[in-house]
Design an enzyme around this catalytic site. Structure first.
Site, PDB file in Angstrom:
ATOM      1  N   HIS A  62       0.831  -1.206   0.000  1.00  0.00           N
ATOM      2  CA  HIS A  62       0.000   0.000   0.000  1.00  0.00           C
ATOM      3  C   HIS A  62       0.861   1.251   0.000  1.00  0.00           C
ATOM      4  O   HIS A  62       2.055   1.201   0.273  1.00  0.00           O
ATOM      5  CB  HIS A  62      -0.973   0.022   1.189  1.00  0.00           C
ATOM      6  N   GLU A  85      -8.490   5.035   9.691  1.00  0.00           N
ATOM      7  CA  GLU A  85      -7.987   4.760   8.351  1.00  0.00           C
ATOM      8  C   GLU A  85      -8.986   4.028   7.486  1.00  0.00           C
ATOM      9  O   GLU A  85      -9.916   3.376   7.983  1.00  0.00           O
ATOM     10  CB  GLU A  85      -6.689   3.956   8.433  1.00  0.00           C
ATOM     11  N   GLN A 104      -3.901   3.499   1.441  1.00  0.00           N
ATOM     12  CA  GLN A 104      -4.279   3.581   2.854  1.00  0.00           C
ATOM     13  C   GLN A 104      -4.420   5.062   3.193  1.00  0.00           C
ATOM     14  O   GLN A 104      -3.429   5.795   3.180  1.00  0.00           O
ATOM     15  CB  GLN A 104      -3.199   2.937   3.734  1.00  0.00           C
ATOM     16  N   HIS A 117       3.951   7.329   3.433  1.00  0.00           N
ATOM     17  CA  HIS A 117       4.882   6.199   3.365  1.00  0.00           C
ATOM     18  C   HIS A 117       4.497   5.250   2.237  1.00  0.00           C
ATOM     19  O   HIS A 117       3.398   5.316   1.700  1.00  0.00           O
ATOM     20  CB  HIS A 117       4.922   5.436   4.695  1.00  0.00           C
ATOM     21  N   GLU A 161       7.583   0.911   4.929  1.00  0.00           N
ATOM     22  CA  GLU A 161       6.958  -0.067   5.817  1.00  0.00           C
ATOM     23  C   GLU A 161       7.090  -1.453   5.189  1.00  0.00           C
ATOM     24  O   GLU A 161       6.998  -1.597   3.968  1.00  0.00           O
ATOM     25  CB  GLU A 161       5.479   0.290   5.999  1.00  0.00           C
TER      26      GLU A 161
END
Length: 145
Positions: free
Chosen positions: A7, A43, A60, A84, A134
């Site tokens: 994502h 989220e 996301q 991110h 991430e």
């Protein structure tokens, strides 16, 4: 082994308005929503497509619920936008260790709970050319842990 872009995290001030923008503009639908108290965010995961490894790719959207959350602090400095990028892996522990051995700082010693009960860790953006990165193991891929 990293197998996909899991994502892209986008920080936003108003989750409902941002979801509506992505729905009206691109036709993306909400796959999952949650409030993650530990990370201080509300989220929505918008599914983009299935991937060859049995996973999926998402946007996301992240709305901070506290100013002192990591996303809240980031938005205070940067405003809305890409927060991110996350890479999917079947083994977040193994890939984090391998990347750490290459000199990249891993922010969580032990992976934490992420969206949809995934296991996650982050890599320091200063070691990744300015990109907060991430690593994600989806909940169904994590049955062996």
């Amino acid at each position: 082994m990293l197998t996909r872009i899991d994502h892209i995290g986008i920080a936003c001030r108003n989750l409902d308005e941002t979801v509506e923008f992505y729905r009206a503009t691109y036709g993306f639908e909400v796959f999952h929503t949650e409030i993650n108290e530990e990370q201080g965010v509300r989220e929505a995961m918008l599914k983009i497509n299935e991937t060859d490894d049995g996973g999926a790719s998402y946007l996301q959207l992240l709305e901070p619920i506290r100013e002192d959350s990591a996303v809240g602090k980031w938005m205070e400095k940067n405003g809305e936008g890409v927060h991110h990028i996350a890479f999917g892996t079947a083994d977040v522990d193994g890939d984090a260790a391998a990347i750490r051995d290459k000199g990249v700082r891993v922010l969580y010693e032990t992976p934490r709970r992420g969206s949809m009960d995934s296991r996650i860790t982050f890599l320091h953006p200063k070691d990744c050319h300015g990109v907060l990165t991430e690593l994600v193991t989806a909940a169904d891929a994590d049955a062996g842990h």
